[in-house]
Design an enzyme around this catalytic site. Sequence first.
Site, PDB file in Angstrom:
ATOM      1  N   HIS A 101       0.853  -1.210   0.000  1.00 30.46           N
ATOM      2  CA  HIS A 101       0.000   0.000   0.000  1.00 30.46           C
ATOM      3  C   HIS A 101       0.883   1.252   0.000  1.00 30.46           C
ATOM      4  O   HIS A 101       0.386   2.357   0.253  1.00 30.46           O
ATOM      5  CB  HIS A 101      -0.872   0.050   1.261  1.00 30.46           C
ATOM      6  CG  HIS A 101      -1.977  -0.957   1.305  1.00 30.46           C
ATOM      7  ND1 HIS A 101      -2.745  -1.282   0.217  1.00 30.46           N
ATOM      8  CD2 HIS A 101      -2.479  -1.692   2.341  1.00 30.46           C
ATOM      9  CE1 HIS A 101      -3.651  -2.185   0.577  1.00 30.46           C
ATOM     10  NE2 HIS A 101      -3.506  -2.442   1.847  1.00 30.46           N
ATOM     11  N   ARG A 123      -9.757   2.180  -7.185  1.00 33.04           N
ATOM     12  CA  ARG A 123     -11.203   1.920  -7.118  1.00 33.04           C
ATOM     13  C   ARG A 123     -11.894   3.233  -6.790  1.00 33.04           C
ATOM     14  O   ARG A 123     -11.299   4.082  -6.103  1.00 33.04           O
ATOM     15  CB  ARG A 123     -11.466   0.894  -6.008  1.00 33.04           C
ATOM     16  CG  ARG A 123     -12.900   0.464  -5.856  1.00 33.04           C
ATOM     17  CD  ARG A 123     -13.057  -0.498  -4.684  1.00 33.04           C
ATOM     18  NE  ARG A 123     -14.345  -1.143  -4.671  1.00 33.04           N
ATOM     19  CZ  ARG A 123     -14.787  -1.963  -3.724  1.00 33.04           C
ATOM     20  NH1 ARG A 123     -13.985  -2.244  -2.695  1.00 33.04           N
ATOM     21  NH2 ARG A 123     -15.984  -2.505  -3.785  1.00 33.04           N
TER      22      ARG A 123
END
Length: 292
Positions: A101, A123
């Site tokens: 991440h 997303r």
Amino acid sequence: MQPSEKYLFKYKGFSFQPDLVTVEVLDSLEDFEIRDSDVFLVTYPKSGTIWTQNILSLICHEGHRDGTENIDLLDRVPWVEYNIRNMDYISRVSPRLFASHLPYYLVPKGLRNGRTKVIYVSRNPKDVLVSYYHFAKFSTKVEEVEDFGIFMERFISGNVLASLWLDHIEGWYAHRDDFNILFLTYEEMKKDLRSTVLKICNFLGKRLTEKEVDTVVNKATFDKMKLDQRANYEFMPSDILDHSKGTFLRKGTIGDWKNIMTVAQNERFDSVFKERMEKLPIKFCWDISDEL
Ligand code: PPS
């Protein structure tokens, strides 16, 4: 209500989970030795990470495709910054697959060699927010906030693990020329999984037969993954995920934000995110029925 330090600590402006990583490990990442054959999957949390981990594993490992190897995703595609199983990354055989991440500025500097492959999956941030809100209920490492409005305020001010979504995505897009990178979206995966699998194969230079591609697609669908113990994260220890309170594969759709955000919350979200989002070189899909 401010986030608790028990769940967040900042390192060079980015929020990490204090139980799962140390400053020493983060310091060492800059010089982490990169191989040309490595593949790094990078995401902001709740953007389709385990989905893409699973696709990568299925593409690269025949033993995963044909079910002869019982190896779970954490062993197949471990987190580079959160080495939960204390694996020896250096002795791993190539090609090594990693998930992360990390923001663009904290990844190992060798990733800028122009050869190592990076896949960045994003997303739409309203679905990310909602997925994150539910995740906090069963992840013991993420602070649970019952009130969705309070959780949303933390999200839009970047007071969550992995900091501000906008910074993460803007940074990776702005620095895309520094990396050999493929950008994908959760929404395109959802709308046309086969095309996405082929795109990834192409990027990796991996030739699979039609039948093998069919297997990858089939095993990467939401329903199949939910039942696949190697892929559904139910193998994660209960001191990290309380499996009685939720599941990693929750809804797996586009537009779930509409089921929880009020009109006022949606307007508030847009007032903070819209202007910067419009400048991103990417358009998001906000509902399962929308065209991409
Ligand atoms: S994490 O914690 O950052 O690793 O979470 P991440 O894996 O990025 O995101 C979890 C969300 O991805 C959904 N998911 C899928 N959607 C569709 N198809 C498949 N196969 C799939 N696998 C995972 C998962 O359901 C989470 O989204 P929500 O909206 O919560 O359902």
